[in-house]
Design a protein around this motif. Structure first.
Motif, short mmCIF file in Angstrom:
data_model
loop_
_atom_site.label_atom_id
_atom_site.label_comp_id
_atom_site.label_asym_id
_atom_site.label_seq_id
_atom_site.Cartn_x
_atom_site.Cartn_y
_atom_site.Cartn_z
N PHE A 1 0.85 -1.18 0.00
CA PHE A 1 0.00 0.00 0.00
C PHE A 1 0.89 1.24 0.00
CE2 PHE A 1 -2.11 -3.48 2.11
CZ PHE A 1 -3.40 -3.46 1.59
N VAL A 2 0.62 2.17 -0.91
CA VAL A 2 1.45 3.37 -1.00
C VAL A 2 0.58 4.57 -1.34
CG1 VAL A 2 1.99 2.89 -3.43
CG2 VAL A 2 3.49 4.38 -2.12
N GLY A 3 0.84 5.68 -0.68
CA GLY A 3 0.08 6.91 -0.94
C GLY A 3 0.23 7.91 0.17
N ILE A 4 -0.86 8.20 0.87
CA ILE A 4 -0.85 9.09 2.03
C ILE A 4 -1.54 8.35 3.16
CG2 ILE A 4 -1.60 11.30 2.99
CD1 ILE A 4 -1.43 12.49 0.21
N LEU B 1 3.85 8.78 1.11
CA LEU B 1 4.73 9.65 0.33
C LEU B 1 4.70 11.09 0.84
CD1 LEU B 1 3.78 8.29 -3.20
CD2 LEU B 1 5.76 7.67 -1.82
N PHE B 2 3.62 11.45 1.54
CA PHE B 2 3.48 12.79 2.12
C PHE B 2 2.80 12.64 3.49
CE2 PHE B 2 3.14 13.13 -2.50
CZ PHE B 2 4.10 14.09 -2.79
N PRO B 3 3.03 13.58 4.40
CA PRO B 3 2.37 13.52 5.71
C PRO B 3 0.86 13.70 5.58
CG PRO B 3 4.19 15.09 5.73
CD PRO B 3 3.94 14.74 4.30
N ILE B 4 0.09 12.93 6.35
CA ILE B 4 -1.36 13.02 6.29
C ILE B 4 -1.86 14.40 6.71
CG2 ILE B 4 -1.74 12.17 8.64
CD1 ILE B 4 -4.15 10.57 7.52
N GLU B 5 -1.08 15.10 7.53
CA GLU B 5 -1.47 16.43 7.99
C GLU B 5 -1.61 17.44 6.85
OE1 GLU B 5 0.08 14.13 11.26
OE2 GLU B 5 1.01 14.68 9.33
N LEU C 1 -1.79 22.06 -2.01
CA LEU C 1 -2.59 20.85 -2.19
C LEU C 1 -2.62 20.41 -3.66
CD1 LEU C 1 -5.59 21.66 0.18
CD2 LEU C 1 -3.93 19.82 0.49
N LEU C 2 -2.75 21.39 -4.56
CA LEU C 2 -2.78 21.07 -5.98
C LEU C 2 -1.43 20.49 -6.44
CD1 LEU C 2 -4.69 24.16 -7.42
CD2 LEU C 2 -5.59 21.86 -7.00
N LYS C 3 -0.36 21.07 -5.93
CA LYS C 3 0.98 20.58 -6.27
C LYS C 3 1.18 19.16 -5.75
CE LYS C 3 5.90 21.65 -5.75
NZ LYS C 3 6.89 22.57 -5.12
N LEU C 4 0.76 18.93 -4.50
CA LEU C 4 0.90 17.61 -3.90
C LEU C 4 0.10 16.57 -4.69
CD1 LEU C 4 0.59 16.86 -0.09
CD2 LEU C 4 -0.58 15.45 -1.75
N ARG C 5 -1.11 16.92 -5.08
CA ARG C 5 -1.98 16.00 -5.81
C ARG C 5 -1.37 15.62 -7.15
NH1 ARG C 5 -8.14 17.83 -6.51
NH2 ARG C 5 -7.20 19.22 -8.04
N ARG C 6 -0.79 16.60 -7.84
CA ARG C 6 -0.15 16.35 -9.12
C ARG C 6 1.09 15.45 -8.94
NH1 ARG C 6 -1.45 15.96 -14.18
NH2 ARG C 6 -2.77 17.83 -13.93
N GLN C 7 1.86 15.70 -7.88
CA GLN C 7 3.04 14.88 -7.61
C GLN C 7 2.63 13.43 -7.34
OE1 GLN C 7 4.52 17.31 -4.33
NE2 GLN C 7 6.35 17.81 -5.50
N PHE D 1 -10.11 16.04 -2.79
CA PHE D 1 -8.76 15.64 -3.19
C PHE D 1 -8.80 14.34 -3.99
CE2 PHE D 1 -4.64 13.64 -2.70
CZ PHE D 1 -3.75 14.70 -2.75
N ASN D 2 -9.52 13.36 -3.47
CA ASN D 2 -9.46 12.01 -4.05
C ASN D 2 -10.23 11.85 -5.35
OD1 ASN D 2 -7.67 10.45 -2.47
ND2 ASN D 2 -9.18 10.29 -0.83
N PHE D 3 -11.36 12.55 -5.52
CA PHE D 3 -12.14 12.35 -6.74
C PHE D 3 -11.36 12.77 -7.99
CE2 PHE D 3 -16.28 12.54 -4.19
CZ PHE D 3 -16.37 11.16 -4.17
N TRP D 4 -10.61 13.85 -7.89
CA TRP D 4 -9.77 14.29 -9.02
C TRP D 4 -8.75 13.21 -9.34
CZ3 TRP D 4 -4.56 14.99 -9.75
CH2 TRP D 4 -4.17 15.73 -10.88
N LEU D 5 -8.09 12.72 -8.29
CA LEU D 5 -7.08 11.69 -8.46
C LEU D 5 -7.69 10.41 -9.03
CD1 LEU D 5 -4.05 11.37 -7.89
CD2 LEU D 5 -4.65 10.62 -5.57
N GLU D 6 -8.85 10.03 -8.51
CA GLU D 6 -9.53 8.82 -8.98
C GLU D 6 -9.93 8.93 -10.45
OE1 GLU D 6 -11.21 7.92 -4.49
OE2 GLU D 6 -12.56 8.74 -6.01
#
Length: 389
Positions: free
Chosen positions: A46-49, A62-66, A83-89, A110-115
């Motif tokens: 499992f990898v992500g946040i 990969l990034f802190p949940i905070e 947040l936008l930068k983190l999501r793109r990364q 956050f998640n719907f865009w990524l999904e």
């Protein structure tokens, strides 16, 4: 040589699941799901946040949940660029390191865009926790349909909303209903926290995010002072989960030397189980208090602009999960301008003085507990495993 080759083979045959949780409640859900999946399959990574509970089970963050724990329109705008930068990364990482499946836990914006991006690249996407389309922004269901392969719903009234729109959905219940006892052990919780059986115990939960604690710390402390003036046998328990939120509250009680407030690291369940009454910021903690059959006053404050925007989009008269699940005001809600120290104190004291009402609250919360107790982790894991070959 054979052992080395077998080791490399096992690495390359690992099933790779992307997973993103946005706050403490998502970390709890994620940890139970990961644990249930690991019992069925040993070849999943499992990898992500991830939060601390998920990390303890081997998830890689990969990034802190905070970084995702921001609430309210104005508060989000302040952190929007980051947040936008983190999501793109995160998306780029997933595209460079392909996934077998993606699970977004809550954090819908956050998640719907990524999904959606991942789904467009052929990745199956599961969203765990339906956003509150039944409370506000109902038109989001169109966006959800484009983004997800399946929704895992926590509450029994949610599946029909998705089925009507042709969205795959499974009702899995809520893990807290599996974890928390049907009959709370108040005496046992008081022993753990070294409280006397005769104490009048008030659990105060100002929220898990720093922004929430900043909004509520002064309000809660001043409410405690007013309760203590009328009930000198009162003891106040304030569970907090991070050093940052604890520091915010410590500053607020710095000069309140006579006020019997105990700040706890964690122990939210113990604090609520030990309590006679709970004062709680709207969120998952209200459901925990309900499952522990505790009378509560639900409150919430945010920036004025955020409140005005939210108020215009509300579809129901209540915001607290216990009231939403019951379909009526079982416990009082004091929001925004109504959330004053006097109102919180007097409402809490009045609540515990009405024995008939306390019995009715317990009855309603017991019914909610039975409806949500679904062996959630197993059901959620089964839904996930159906997508893994």
């Amino acid at each position: 040589m054979f052992q080395l080759a077998a080791s490399y083979a096992s690495i390359f045959s690992m099933v790779r699941i992307g997973i993103v949780a946005g706050e403490a409640s998502g970390d709890l859900l994620g940890s139970h799901l990961i644990e249930a999946l690991k019992q069925k399959r040993s070849d999943i990574e499992f990898v992500g946040i991830a939060g601390p509970k998920m990390l303890r089970l081997g998830a890689k963050s990969l990034f802190p949940i905070e970084r995702l724990s921001v609430r309210g329109y104005i508060e989000v705008l302040k952190h929007l660029w980051g947040l936008l930068k983190l999501r793109r990364q995160l998306l780029n990482h997933y595209l460079d390191n392909p996934l077998d499946l993606f699970i977004g836990i809550d954090a819908p914006d956050f998640n719907f865009w990524l999904e959606k991006k991942l789904k467009n690249h052929g990745v199956k996407t599961i969203h765990y926790v339906s956003p509150s389309i039944w409370a506000w922004r109902k038109n989001r269901i169109k966006k959800i349909k484009c983004a997800v392969t399946e929704v895992l719903a926590l509450f029994p009234f949610e599946p029909a909303l998705y089925q009507n729109e042709g969205v795959q959905v499974s009702y899995v219940g809520h893990p807290l209903a599996d974890i928390l006892p049907m009959i709370p052990d108040t005496a046992g919780a008081r022993d753990i926290l070294k409280l006397d059986a005769k104490d009048f115990v008030v659990a105060m939960l100002p929220g898990s995010r720093q922004s929430e604690v900043q909004q509520h710390a002064h309000l809660f402390v001043q409410a405690a002072k007013r309760i203590y003036a009328e009930r000198p046998d009162a003891k106040f328990l304030v569970p907090l989960i991070t050093r940052e939120t604890r520091q915010i509250f410590e500053l607020e009680i710095f000069n309140e030397h006579d006020l019997p407030i105990d700040l706890l690291f964690g122990h939210a369940h113990d604090a609520m189980e030990a309590a006679d009454v709970v004062i709680v910021a709207s969120g998952t903690a209200t459901l925990e208090a309900a499952l522990l059959k505790k009378p509560m006053v639900i409150t919430y404050r945010m920036s004025k602009l955020s409140w005005q925007l939210l108020k215009r989009m509300r579809l129901q008269p209540y915001v607290g999960l216990p009231n939403i699940l019951a379909g009526k005001f079982v416990v009082p809600e004091l929001l925004q301008d109504d959330a004053t120290p006097d109102n919180l104190a007097q409402t809490a004291l009045k609540l515990v003085s009405d024995k008939d009402n306390l019995a009715e609250i317990k009855k309603e919360f017991t019914a909610i507990h039975h409806s949500l107790k679904q062996n959630t982790a197993e059901k959620a894991a089964a839904a996930v495993l159906a997508y893994l070959k």
